[in-house]
Structure formats: C-alpha cells, structure tokens
Design an enzyme around this catalytic site. Structure first.
Site, PDB file in Angstrom:
ATOM      1  N   ASP A   1       2.714 -31.562  -5.857  1.00  0.00           N
ATOM      2  CA  ASP A   1       3.979 -31.982  -5.272  1.00  0.00           C
ATOM      3  C   ASP A   1       3.826 -31.744  -3.776  1.00  0.00           C
ATOM      4  OD1 ASP A   1       6.788 -32.507  -4.952  1.00  0.00           O
ATOM      5  OD2 ASP A   1       7.014 -30.354  -4.724  1.00  0.00           O
TER       6      ASP A   1
ATOM      7  N   CYS B   1       0.855  -1.176   0.000  1.00  0.00           N
ATOM      8  CA  CYS B   1       0.000   0.000   0.000  1.00  0.00           C
ATOM      9  C   CYS B   1       0.891   1.226   0.000  1.00  0.00           C
ATOM     10  CB  CYS B   1      -0.922   0.012   1.216  1.00  0.00           C
ATOM     11  SG  CYS B   1      -0.047   0.167   2.767  1.00  0.00           S
TER      12      CYS B   1
ATOM     13  N   ASP C   1       7.019 -26.980  -7.275  1.00  0.00           N
ATOM     14  CA  ASP C   1       7.897 -25.847  -7.022  1.00  0.00           C
ATOM     15  C   ASP C   1       9.336 -26.115  -7.422  1.00  0.00           C
ATOM     16  OD1 ASP C   1       8.490 -27.657  -4.920  1.00  0.00           O
ATOM     17  OD2 ASP C   1       9.475 -26.009  -3.879  1.00  0.00           O
TER      18      ASP C   1
ATOM     19  N   CYS D   1       3.702   1.782   2.546  1.00  0.00           N
ATOM     20  CA  CYS D   1       4.995   1.132   2.307  1.00  0.00           C
ATOM     21  C   CYS D   1       5.908   2.067   1.519  1.00  0.00           C
ATOM     22  CB  CYS D   1       4.816  -0.145   1.503  1.00  0.00           C
ATOM     23  SG  CYS D   1       3.738  -1.345   2.235  1.00  0.00           S
TER      24      CYS D   1
ATOM     25  N   ASP E   1      10.191 -31.302 -10.142  1.00  0.00           N
ATOM     26  CA  ASP E   1       8.846 -31.251 -10.707  1.00  0.00           C
ATOM     27  C   ASP E   1       8.857 -30.788 -12.157  1.00  0.00           C
ATOM     28  OD1 ASP E   1       7.804 -31.849  -8.181  1.00  0.00           O
ATOM     29  OD2 ASP E   1       7.932 -29.748  -7.610  1.00  0.00           O
TER      30      ASP E   1
END
Lengths: 51, 797
Positions: free
Chosen positions: B479, B71, B677, B74, B681
């Site tokens: 996974d 936002c 990830d 920040c 995979d």
C-alpha cells in the site's frame, strides 16, 4: 576410598537442599524480571531521597 | 536534537537532575514519539475501570504498560521521574515485560498526572487490566522453570556419578559402583516423576484420544529406560541409563520452555497492541443535542450511554446503532469474513471493527462479553494455532512413532529368541537412541528462534505460518499511504475556490473529517486545531463516509463533501478547477465543495519513508516481484513508484480492487505478501497469504494480520524475509539430519551394537545439533543488529 560412602549420600542430600533453595527463590519472585536488576545495580542514584 | 519536543524532553531531564540518563543509555529511543490521540484526554484515566485499580485505604494501585523502553537507562529515567511526583508511593517497572505497577495517594496526585509526566519525557503509558490470565501465566512459567531446574540439576549430578563408572570401565569395586547407581537412581526419580510428568500426562491423553503424538515415544522411552535401569540397579548388574533419561528430559523441557517464553512474549506484545486504542471510548454525553465527545475508558461505559465509533475503531461495547450506517468487520468474533452492514436499530457486537462510516451507538451491554472476549480470542489464536509446518512435522512424527513402536516390538521378540538376557537392554537402546526429540524439536525450535530474533528487530510474528509464507513468497503488494510513505501528511497549500475564506474552509474540512483516522483527515484536523479558534468550530449532522472517496455531511443545512476530486465533483456538478493541473505530482489533492461548486483545494504532501528505498532494493535483490496498489491519484502513486523503482502499479484502487488485485496474482500461482496499514487495506490483507501491518496503523489492520511491524519500522521487513528464508532452510536441514541419524542408529541399535553410553551420547548430540542449528538464526541476527544501536549518543552537559 571409604570416604565416598559418606560423600556420595551427602551430595544427594545437598542436591535436594539446592532444589529447595531454588523453589524458595522462585516463589519469592526472584525470576520474574531477569534483566532489570542486572542493570539497576549499575545506576548510581545521586539523590537517594528521590528514589 | 531535532525539534522542540526533543528540546523540551531534554530540558525536563536536565531540570529534574536526571542528566546521567545521557551517560547511561545504551540505545537511542525510537524516533516516533508522537503522543497518540488517546493520551491527550488523560483525565479519562482518572475514572479507572474496576479491573485495573485496586484501592487499599487511601492508597490506590494501577498497572501500566509502558512503550518506548529500549534499555535500562529508560527504566531508570522513568522510575526516577515518577518517584519525584509528590503523592506517588511506589513505582516499579519490570524491564522484561515493560509493565509497571504504580501506587499513589489519590489525595495528592492523580493517575492522569503520572501518565502525563511519563509522556512528557517521551514514553507512553497505558493502564491495562491485570486479569487473572496473567497470574496464571506467571504460575505456569514458574512451574516450567522449576521442572527445568530439577531436570537440569539432576542431569548434571547423575553425570557426575556415572562418568567415573564409564571411565573406570570395570576397575571400580562392585559396591562403589552400586552406590553410584543408587545415588543416580535417587536423583533420577524426581526428574522422571516430577519434571517429566507433562510428557506422561500428554502421552496418556494422546493414547486415550487414539492419536499417538510425540509424547508417546518420549514417555515410553523415558519409562522403559528408567524401568530397565531400576531393574538393573536392583539386580546390581547390567548398564543403567539414568544419564540418558535425565538428559533427554532436560533437553525436551528446555526446548518447551524456550518455546513458551517466546510465545508469552509475542502474546504480551499482541495484548499491548490490542489494548492500545479502544480502551478509550468516545462518549457523547449530551447526544443528540450536541456532538461534543468526551473520552472515557471503555470499561466505564454504562448501559444507555451514547458512543461514537470512528472509522477503523473498535466497538467498545455491545449496543444498538442509533445514527449512521456502516460496515462492520466481525471476523474477529464470528469468523465471518464479509463485512456486515449495520443500520440504525441493528445491534453491534463489542470487539468488531468499524470499516465504514462513523456510527453513534447506544450501549446495551458492557463488561466481560466485549473487548475482553476479543483479546482472549487473539491470545487463544496465538496459543492454540500450531503452525502448518509444525503440523506437517507432527504428522510425519506420528508415522515415525508408529513405525518405531513396531520396530521396537519386533526387536524385543527377535532378541527374546536369540538372547533373552539382552532383550530388554537392546529394546531400551532402540527406544533411547531413536531420537524423536530431534524430530519434534526440528521445527518448533527454528520457528521460535526466528520469531525471537525478528521480535528483537521490531517485527512481531503473530502466526508462525507467516514465517513459511514469507520464505516462499513470490510477490509483495505494498500500500502506499502510511506504508511506503510516512503516512503523516502535511498540508502544503490551500487554494480558495469559492466564497469562503481559508480559515472557514479549514474549519469546515476539520469538522467533516473529525471522526476519521485517515492520514489526510489527521493533517487537516491538526492544522485546524492550531489555526482555528473554538468559535469557528462547526456542528455536523449525518456524516457518510465512502471508503476510497471521501466524506459527505450536512453543516448548517448545506450539503458538503470533502474527498477525491471525482467524489466531490459528483456533488458540485462542475468541471475540475484549473488549479488542479498545477499541483506537483507527489502531492495529494483533497477537494472541498458544496452543491453550488468548489470551495477549496487542499494540497497535501507525504514523504517516502527513509527505509522504503533500501527495503525495495533488498526485496528486488531477493527475486520478489513488487507491486504498488493505492487508492490515491495515478500521478502521485506513479511518482512514488518511480522514486522507489517499482514496476507494477495500480492507482485509484478501491478496497475491493485491492482484494481483487491480490486474488488475480494468486490465480496466476503467486504467493502474495500484502503490506498495508489502513482500513482500506483490510480486504487485501485478508486475501493475501501473509499480511503485514504497520504497528501504528488502524486497529483493523494490525488486529488481523500475521506480521506486525512494531512502531512502523519498515526496515525490519527485509530482515523478516531474509530470516524466514534462512529459517525454512534450517528446518529442512534439521529434518534431514533427524532422519539420517535415525536411519543409521536404529538398525545398529536393533543389532545390539549400541552400548548405553553410545545411545545416550548419540541422542544428546543429535538434539543439541538440531537446537544449535536453530540458534544460528539468533546469532547472525545479533551481529546484524549491532550497527543500528551503535549510533551516536548525544551528551547534554
């Protein structure tokens, strides 16, 4: 009703000026960040020398 | 506050007088604020790549990508903090693109200090190449915006002139009416000649290539309506279509503009992903005498440097392998899907992924030809690949266009015979009322809206096909490690089995796993970093990684293995130790052994992600079959499966097994979505119709996948399925509407029953309906997402 003969050409000219103004602001980078400045105005900086 | 890190951040905020951050933030920062490995060696950034920093006298300038901005507070916080660093001259954040420009005096501060400061308050910053492509994109966007503005403003003003004419319905004196027409003409001309120029250019290109697309009838409609209106204006009779023309152009341009913005946004995020890790290369400056690696920006590499390439990392430059043998995925560069084996002496291409063992490479080529090429390829794919759904719509549109042109010609010929005075007006009415606009908007508007709303929920769709795939999916293969579980293993227990003590075992384990990014390796090296002092660090020679097995290496003349009990057992030649039976079933066991026997047993535990349970429940409710395929032990896979209630389980799966599993499902007619990830995979992800990768995962996974869950937010996936299904439904509705409308309107127009006003209104309503229908996706999404951001806000006083 004669006034429309002046007003309508005038509005056409005005539209062209507004178009120019938009082009100028676009070139000036005013549309690069559309979200940040809206928030920034709300953030009071207590210490102006820090910024 | 949850940990010491938060406390430190809060303290830093309070100390620096920035307390109002807590009052003004409107969204909590993402929880996952771990500092990536690449940011630890910040000094590397002081040697800036030439493309990034611009020197201007004694002031230097660099471009940064910022992560973690939620936002405006920040932005304010980062700007406030960075400006406090002595020596920083200017710091500007673009909130929309999350990019920043910083200017500083090198004499007083360094870039690494600035990045470290940003990291200290919990955000991540990466320097990036501000290349010409971005400048070009900005120019393109500005031109599109100007075209849109001209069309929009022209439309409003023309409407202002013509609505009185319609309302007066003949009561107006002829010269005032003529004045209105002339004024409309003056404003429509720039809309047609400037704003609509891309359509004419597109139509010309299509005709030259002999493949009429949507641009042809659009250009023809605009051109015919405008020409007829100009003629009518000059003659001072008949109706004019200026309002329809401007509205038509505006709506089409608006749709294209939104499509472009959505694409640019996903492109920017993708570039961010691509730039994340490999910008830093591990240079072995003293190789082969020492294995000490120093991190340098990839662009600072020179020919002849030696570089280590960890498993799952990207090759930073072109080079020749000097140590190690590994499999490289060059699919990104060559399109060759099968991993390529590379032995010492063979060449490596920058931008390919290392799937196998860590390699040492001698750099032979640097610069433009390497990483940049990969990024450009990624960008090109997003920009050039038209989704299959949109292609199908285009094909239909092409038939439609051809048919429409035939009908329009027939109408013109027939009306010439019946009533030559009205022939032109009727033909134009047919062209205007038939709404290719609704037809060509139907799909892209929906896909754009779906992509946009998913992006806001932390799901990046890199290939629009994926939305169709998600909507039609029947099976989801997960996974385990790093996907359904946090992937951050914690070392729970070390059982010493051989002659070495705990810290020696840890030191050996850390040395063996040093080059790996597998979660197990990270946990071990993290513990070792804290507990083991530098004197115990070991030098490692000739490391071999076996995907799904472990690591073998020689340390001080001993052959050592770390990995699964089966893999290490091959070296030890001993039966499994008794301790292994006592391990809780949700734990992962990693063994360490040498040729004499077992040395240690590491017990690591992983946690199921909090969002995983809800996701699994939601997907099951959506009628999807769920599968869990992992390379881990049967017991720990089974445990997670039971906890999450997943029926189909496959454990101890090698990367090839995962791929085969997906393919077997596909042979039975399933449409498979694979969520993973890691490096192991990659094959499965490649085989599945839709691949979903965790944003924080290995490069090879996120670089190739169709959907990326940013910041590893699993909860977005359920929304993605839901949104995709709704999107497909809306596409069907839109297409049905566009056809129904045309089936009704064209015959009416051909019979001369459609007045110009009616044609314009009909066309606009039909397009607006299609767009509004697509925008429903965004609206519902916003309602759903509010509770997420409405969490409690801590106030520190």
């Amino acid at each position: 009703m004669d006034i429309v003969y002046l007003l309508i050409p005038l509005s056409v000219v005005l539209v062209f000026f507004i178009g120019m103004a938009f082009w100028w602001s676009l070139r000036g980078g005013q549309f690069d960040d559309l979200e940040g400045p809206a928030h920034r105005i709300l953030m009071d900086d207590d210490k102006p020398d820090a910024g | 506050m949850c940990c010491a890190g938060c406390a430190a951040v809060a303290q830093a905020i309070v100390d620096n007088g920035l307390v109002s951050y807590y009052r003004q933030r409107s969204a909590l920062p993402a929880r996952d604020a771990t500092v990536p490995q690449s940011l630890r060696d910040l000094a590397a950034y002081d040697v800036l790549p030439p493309g990034n920093a611009a020197a201007d006298g004694d002031i230097r300038e660099a471009a940064l990508i910022l992560e973690g901005i939620n936002c405006a507070a920040c932005v304010w916080l980062i700007e406030g903090r960075v400006m406090q660093i002595p020596g920083v001259v200017a710091f500007e954040i673009n909130f929309t693109s999350h990019r920043a420009r910083v200017r500083w005096q090198p004499a007083r501060t360094r870039l690494s200090e600035i990045i470290a400061t940003i990291a200290a308050i919990g955000y991540r910053a990466y320097p990036y190449d501000r290349d010409r492509a971005e400048q070009a994109r900005r120019g393109e966007r500005n031109r599109a915006l100007l075209r849109l503005f001209v069309a929009g403003f022209g439309m409003m003003q023309v409407m202002m002139y013509l609505v009185p004419v319609y309302l007066a319905a003949g009561d107006m004196t002829a010269d005032v009416e003529q004045l209105m027409r002339l004024a409309s003409l003056a404003l429509t001309a720039p809309v047609v000649f400037y704003s609509a120029f891309p359509f004419f250019a597109g139509a010309w290109r299509d005709l030259r290539n002999g493949r009429p697309g949507m641009d042809v009838p659009v250009a023809l409609g605009i051109g015919a309506a405008f020409a007829a209106s100009v003629l009518a204006t000059l003659r001072g009779t008949d109706a004019v279509y200026f309002d329809s023309v401007t509205m038509f152009v505006f709506l089409l341009l608006a749709a294209r503009y939104f499509e472009m913005t959505a694409r640019a946004k996903s492109l920017a995020t993708q570039e961010q992903l691509a730039l994340r890790v490999p910008q830093v290369a591990e240079r072995l400056s003293d190789w082969p005498a020492s294995h000490a690696a120093e991190k340098v920006p990839a662009l600072a590499l020179h020919e002849g440097d030696h570089v280590r390439i960890a498993t799952g990392a990207t090759v930073p430059a072109d080079g020749i392998v000097v140590d190690g043998t590994g499999e490289l995925d060059e699919a990104l560069l060559t399109g060759e899907a099968k991993p390529q084996m590379r032995r010492p002496g063979e060449t490596l291409t920058g931008g390919s992924f290392n799937l196998g063992n860590p390699l040492v490479m001698r750099v032979t080529g640097v610069g433009e030809s390497t990483r940049l090429a990969a990024i450009l390829r990624l960008a090109d794919r997003a920009a050039a690949a038209r989704p299959r759904l949109a292609l199908a719509a285009d094909r239909v549109a092409r038939y439609f266009v051809s048919a429409l042109l035939v009908v329009a010609a027939a109408v013109a010929v027939i009306w010439m015979r019946i009533d030559p005075a009205h022939a032109l007006a009727v033909t134009v009415a047919v062209l205007v009322v038939s709404c290719p606009c609704a037809l060509s908007l139907a799909t892209p508007a929906v896909l754009g809206a779906a992509g946009g709303s998913l992006h806001a929920r932390g799901v990046l769709v890199t290939r629009s096909d994926a939305i169709e795939g998600l909507a039609r999916a029947t099976d989801v293969v997960f996974d385990k490690t790093g996907t359904l579980t946090t992937g951050r293993m914690h070392l729970r227990d070390v059982a010493v089995l051989g002659g070495e003590d705990r810290s020696a075992c840890l030191a050996i384990a850390a040395a063996l796993e040093a080059g790996s990014i597998h979660p197990v390796a990270r946990a071990l090296t993290a513990v070792a970093e804290n507990e083991i002092d530098a004197a115990q660090r070991r030098q490692v020679g000739s490391i071999t990684h076996v995907a799904g097995g472990g690591v073998e290496a020689v340390i001080e003349g001993r052959r050592l293995r770390i990995g699964t009990p089966a893999y290490v057992g091959q070296l030890c030649g001993q039966a499994l130790p008794a301790t292994i039976a006592g391990v809780a079933e949700d734990c992962t066991v990693v063994m360490l052994g040498d040729e004499q026997g077992w040395l240690a047993q590491f017990t690591l535990a992983d946690r199921v992600r909090p969002a995983a349970r809800e996701l699994v429940a939601a997907l099951r409710k959506g009628g999807l079959r769920l599968h869990l395929v992992s390379g881990d032990r049967f017991a720990s896979v089974q445990h997670v499966a039971r906890e999450l209630d997943i029926d189909c389980v496959r454990a101890v799966a090698t990367p090839a097994d995962k791929c085969a599993y997906v393919q077997r499902l596909q042979q039975n007619g399933a449409l498979v979505v694979m969520v993973g990830d890691g490096v192991n995979d990659a094959a499965g992800l490649g085989a599945a119709q839709v691949s979903v990768a965790m944003g924080g995962g290995a490069d090879v996974a996120s670089g190739n996948s169709d959907v990326v869950l940013l910041d590893g937010r699993l909860d977005g996936l359920a929304t993605a399925f839901d949104t995709a299904r709704r999107a497909l439904r809306i596409v069907r509705q839109n297409l049905a509407w566009a056809f129904a409308y045309n089936a009704l309107a064209i015959p009416l127009a051909a019979c001369g029953l459609v007045t110009p006003l009616l044609a314009g209104v009909g066309m606009a309503t039909s397009s607006a309906l299609v767009i509004a229908n697509a925008l429903r996706l965004l609206r519902i999404e916003r309602k759903l997402s509010t509770p997420v951001y409405a969490r409690t806000v801590t106030v520190v006083e």
